[in-house]
Design a protein around this motif. Structure first.
Motif, PDB file in Angstrom:
ATOM      1  N   LYS A  39      26.054 -68.842  20.790  1.00 16.40           N
ATOM      2  CA  LYS A  39      26.721 -67.479  20.958  1.00 16.40           C
ATOM      3  C   LYS A  39      27.202 -67.395  22.465  1.00 16.40           C
ATOM      4  CE  LYS A  39      22.763 -65.091  18.619  1.00 16.40           C
ATOM      5  NZ  LYS A  39      21.877 -63.979  18.578  1.00 16.40           N
ATOM      6  N   GLY A  40      28.010 -66.433  22.655  1.00 15.06           N
ATOM      7  CA  GLY A  40      28.689 -66.356  23.928  1.00 15.06           C
ATOM      8  C   GLY A  40      30.158 -66.309  23.861  1.00 15.06           C
ATOM      9  N   GLU A  41      30.838 -66.789  24.781  1.00  9.76           N
ATOM     10  CA  GLU A  41      32.351 -66.703  24.969  1.00  9.76           C
ATOM     11  C   GLU A  41      32.822 -68.182  25.404  1.00  9.76           C
ATOM     12  OE1 GLU A  41      35.974 -64.336  26.561  1.00  9.76           O
ATOM     13  OE2 GLU A  41      34.149 -64.170  27.636  1.00  9.76           O
ATOM     14  N   LEU A  42      33.802 -68.787  24.525  1.00  9.18           N
ATOM     15  CA  LEU A  42      34.448 -70.076  25.092  1.00  9.18           C
ATOM     16  C   LEU A  42      35.800 -69.648  25.636  1.00  9.18           C
ATOM     17  CD1 LEU A  42      34.207 -73.275  25.169  1.00  9.18           C
ATOM     18  CD2 LEU A  42      34.988 -72.907  22.793  1.00  9.18           C
ATOM     19  N   VAL A  43      36.347 -69.888  26.876  1.00  6.44           N
ATOM     20  CA  VAL A  43      37.495 -69.574  27.220  1.00  6.44           C
ATOM     21  C   VAL A  43      38.240 -70.841  27.625  1.00  6.44           C
ATOM     22  CG1 VAL A  43      38.742 -68.643  29.159  1.00  6.44           C
ATOM     23  CG2 VAL A  43      36.671 -67.501  28.474  1.00  6.44           C
ATOM     24  N   VAL A  44      39.461 -71.053  27.156  1.00  2.00           N
ATOM     25  CA  VAL A  44      40.212 -72.228  27.252  1.00  2.00           C
ATOM     26  C   VAL A  44      41.608 -72.019  27.783  1.00  2.00           C
ATOM     27  CG1 VAL A  44      41.535 -74.092  25.932  1.00  2.00           C
ATOM     28  CG2 VAL A  44      39.213 -73.351  24.984  1.00  2.00           C
ATOM     29  N   PHE A  45      41.909 -72.715  28.798  1.00  2.00           N
ATOM     30  CA  PHE A  45      43.505 -72.456  29.368  1.00  2.00           C
ATOM     31  C   PHE A  45      43.978 -73.803  29.015  1.00  2.00           C
ATOM     32  CE2 PHE A  45      42.124 -70.003  33.484  1.00  2.00           C
ATOM     33  CZ  PHE A  45      41.848 -68.874  32.556  1.00  2.00           C
ATOM     34  N   ASN A  46      45.053 -73.754  28.515  1.00  2.15           N
ATOM     35  CA  ASN A  46      45.865 -75.148  28.043  1.00  2.15           C
ATOM     36  C   ASN A  46      47.370 -74.908  28.504  1.00  2.15           C
ATOM     37  OD1 ASN A  46      45.331 -73.470  25.272  1.00  2.15           O
ATOM     38  ND2 ASN A  46      47.304 -74.089  25.577  1.00  2.15           N
ATOM     39  N   ALA A  47      48.070 -76.263  28.502  1.00  2.00           N
ATOM     40  CA  ALA A  47      49.390 -76.244  28.698  1.00  2.00           C
ATOM     41  C   ALA A  47      50.185 -75.715  27.388  1.00  2.00           C
ATOM     42  CB  ALA A  47      49.735 -77.897  28.928  1.00  2.00           C
TER      43      ALA A  47
ATOM     44  N   LEU B 282      40.346 -74.152  17.980  1.00  3.35           N
ATOM     45  CA  LEU B 282      39.472 -73.023  18.599  1.00  3.35           C
ATOM     46  C   LEU B 282      39.382 -72.168  17.230  1.00  3.35           C
ATOM     47  CD1 LEU B 282      40.886 -71.661  21.687  1.00  3.35           C
ATOM     48  CD2 LEU B 282      38.701 -72.248  21.353  1.00  3.35           C
ATOM     49  N   LYS B 283      40.133 -72.193  16.144  1.00  7.96           N
ATOM     50  CA  LYS B 283      39.956 -71.642  14.820  1.00  7.96           C
ATOM     51  C   LYS B 283      38.808 -72.278  14.079  1.00  7.96           C
ATOM     52  CE  LYS B 283      43.619 -70.112  12.936  1.00  7.96           C
ATOM     53  NZ  LYS B 283      45.001 -70.217  12.169  1.00  7.96           N
ATOM     54  N   ALA B 284      38.950 -73.666  14.066  1.00  7.46           N
ATOM     55  CA  ALA B 284      38.007 -74.388  13.222  1.00  7.46           C
ATOM     56  C   ALA B 284      36.697 -74.259  13.941  1.00  7.46           C
ATOM     57  CB  ALA B 284      38.347 -75.848  13.335  1.00  7.46           C
ATOM     58  N   PHE B 285      36.559 -74.105  15.431  1.00  6.08           N
ATOM     59  CA  PHE B 285      35.128 -73.931  16.022  1.00  6.08           C
ATOM     60  C   PHE B 285      34.584 -72.663  15.577  1.00  6.08           C
ATOM     61  CE2 PHE B 285      32.569 -73.447  19.946  1.00  6.08           C
ATOM     62  CZ  PHE B 285      31.874 -74.500  19.619  1.00  6.08           C
ATOM     63  N   LYS B 286      35.536 -71.849  15.827  1.00  7.08           N
ATOM     64  CA  LYS B 286      34.968 -70.210  15.603  1.00  7.08           C
ATOM     65  C   LYS B 286      34.368 -70.303  14.109  1.00  7.08           C
ATOM     66  CE  LYS B 286      34.757 -65.759  15.741  1.00  7.08           C
ATOM     67  NZ  LYS B 286      33.902 -64.973  16.714  1.00  7.08           N
ATOM     68  N   LYS B 287      35.065 -70.954  13.037  1.00  7.09           N
ATOM     69  CA  LYS B 287      34.610 -70.943  11.846  1.00  7.09           C
ATOM     70  C   LYS B 287      33.138 -71.596  11.567  1.00  7.09           C
ATOM     71  CE  LYS B 287      35.863 -72.277   7.001  1.00  7.09           C
ATOM     72  NZ  LYS B 287      36.977 -72.792   5.960  1.00  7.09           N
ATOM     73  N   ALA B 288      32.905 -72.714  12.315  1.00  5.56           N
ATOM     74  CA  ALA B 288      31.865 -73.222  12.494  1.00  5.56           C
ATOM     75  C   ALA B 288      30.737 -72.462  13.158  1.00  5.56           C
ATOM     76  CB  ALA B 288      31.625 -74.690  12.779  1.00  5.56           C
ATOM     77  N   ASN B 289      31.258 -71.571  14.255  1.00 10.19           N
ATOM     78  CA  ASN B 289      30.267 -70.950  15.056  1.00 10.19           C
ATOM     79  C   ASN B 289      30.608 -69.547  15.047  1.00 10.19           C
ATOM     80  OD1 ASN B 289      28.628 -73.312  16.409  1.00 10.19           O
ATOM     81  ND2 ASN B 289      30.891 -73.783  16.379  1.00 10.19           N
ATOM     82  N   PRO B 290      30.660 -68.588  14.053  1.00  9.20           N
ATOM     83  CA  PRO B 290      30.779 -67.334  14.153  1.00  9.20           C
ATOM     84  C   PRO B 290      30.592 -66.345  15.026  1.00  9.20           C
ATOM     85  CG  PRO B 290      29.716 -67.585  12.138  1.00  9.20           C
ATOM     86  CD  PRO B 290      29.797 -69.057  12.752  1.00  9.20           C
ATOM     87  N   GLU B 291      29.217 -66.477  15.789  1.00 10.49           N
ATOM     88  CA  GLU B 291      28.939 -65.723  16.541  1.00 10.49           C
ATOM     89  C   GLU B 291      29.727 -66.100  18.169  1.00 10.49           C
ATOM     90  OE1 GLU B 291      24.786 -64.376  16.799  1.00 10.49           O
ATOM     91  OE2 GLU B 291      24.488 -65.861  14.949  1.00 10.49           O
ATOM     92  N   VAL B 292      30.520 -67.077  18.235  1.00  9.25           N
ATOM     93  CA  VAL B 292      30.924 -67.301  19.596  1.00  9.25           C
ATOM     94  C   VAL B 292      32.386 -66.722  19.358  1.00  9.25           C
ATOM     95  CG1 VAL B 292      32.185 -69.293  20.928  1.00  9.25           C
ATOM     96  CG2 VAL B 292      30.120 -69.687  19.604  1.00  9.25           C
ATOM     97  N   ARG B 293      32.789 -66.026  20.829  1.00  9.86           N
ATOM     98  CA  ARG B 293      34.067 -65.406  21.038  1.00  9.86           C
ATOM     99  C   ARG B 293      34.756 -66.406  21.676  1.00  9.86           C
ATOM    100  NH1 ARG B 293      30.338 -62.333  23.526  1.00  9.86           N
ATOM    101  NH2 ARG B 293      31.185 -62.595  25.423  1.00  9.86           N
ATOM    102  N   THR B 294      36.267 -66.419  21.154  1.00 10.09           N
ATOM    103  CA  THR B 294      36.906 -67.816  21.682  1.00 10.09           C
ATOM    104  C   THR B 294      38.202 -66.848  22.278  1.00 10.09           C
ATOM    105  OG1 THR B 294      38.264 -67.791  19.662  1.00 10.09           O
ATOM    106  CG2 THR B 294      36.420 -69.443  20.112  1.00 10.09           C
TER     107      THR B 294
END
Length: 217
Positions: free
Chosen positions: A35-43, A54-66
């Motif tokens: 659970k929680g939020e995953l924040v990514v800064f990328n080039a 992030l889409k794949a990670f969200k699918k595997a971990n639906p309670e995570v906010r990306t």
């Protein structure tokens, strides 16, 4: 740092690594839902692959906010060093930025995970497209009316690497002042904060050529 935040970072990095090396269906085992939020800064050049990750990670971990922010690598780093923002993952196009600007005050470690190539991209309708080749490309770019786009060297690695390409070309083709001439032929009005911003301008015909990465050309 909260334990859950550390778990999010570690599991996202493990999942991303598995996908990069060719195992997209494998996910790290976990004992409890994340659970929680995953924040990514990328080039900008990493925008699409990280969006897919992030889409794949969200699918595997639906309670995570990306959350994802794409910008030039230097601009992304300065969000941390100058604006005080704290992403969970910072992915840049030039790994040297991290030890130079972020370690030790803002980061403890980094890992290189991919390589890329700088290319000159154009459309079949671009001026000179039917005749440009490895021997005459710089002559084509110097013709009156040719519009060549590049990213801002103060914000984006592709921008300062473009300048490096021109300097190397000056030596390789034995053409004194070539780098200066190419710089003048690509004025600030054809410059954008990151190389990913140039693609749409090329597709719309507002630019004839752009310096960009092979991965997004």
């Amino acid at each position: 740092m909260p334990r859950m935040a550390l778990l999010l970072r570690r599991r996202f990095l493990v999942a991303a690594t598995l996908i990069v090396i060719g195992f997209p269906s494998i996910a790290p085992a976990q004992s409890a839902p994340l659970k929680g939020e995953l924040v990514v800064f990328n080039a900008g050049s990493l925008g699409l692959p990280f969006r897919n990750l992030l889409k794949a990670f969200k699918k595997a971990n639906p309670e995570v906010r990306t959350s994802q922010e794409s910008a030039g690598s230097l601009e992304s780093a300065r969000k941390v060093t100058e604006l005080g923002k704290t992403p969970d993952i910072l992915a840049v196009a030039d790994y040297a930025i991290i030890p130079k600007l972020l370690i030790p005050a803002h980061a403890d470690w980094y890992a290189t995970f991919a390589t890329n190539s700088l290319v000159l991209a154009f459309r079949t309708e671009s001026q000179g497209a039917l005749e440009i080749n490895i021997q005459n490309w710089y002559r084509v770019l110097l013709r009156p009316g040719i519009r060549t786009g590049r990213s801002d060297p103060a914000l984006d690695p592709a921008g300062y690497r473009t300048l490096m390409v021109w300097q190397l070309a000056e030596q390789y083709y034995q053409q004194p002042t070539l780098a200066r001439l190419l710089t003048n032929a690509s004025p600030p009005r054809y410059m954008r904060p990151k190389e990913a911003d140039l693609t749409a301008l090329l597709q719309l015909g507002e630019l004839d050529y752009i310096w960009t990465y092979a991965s997004i050309a």
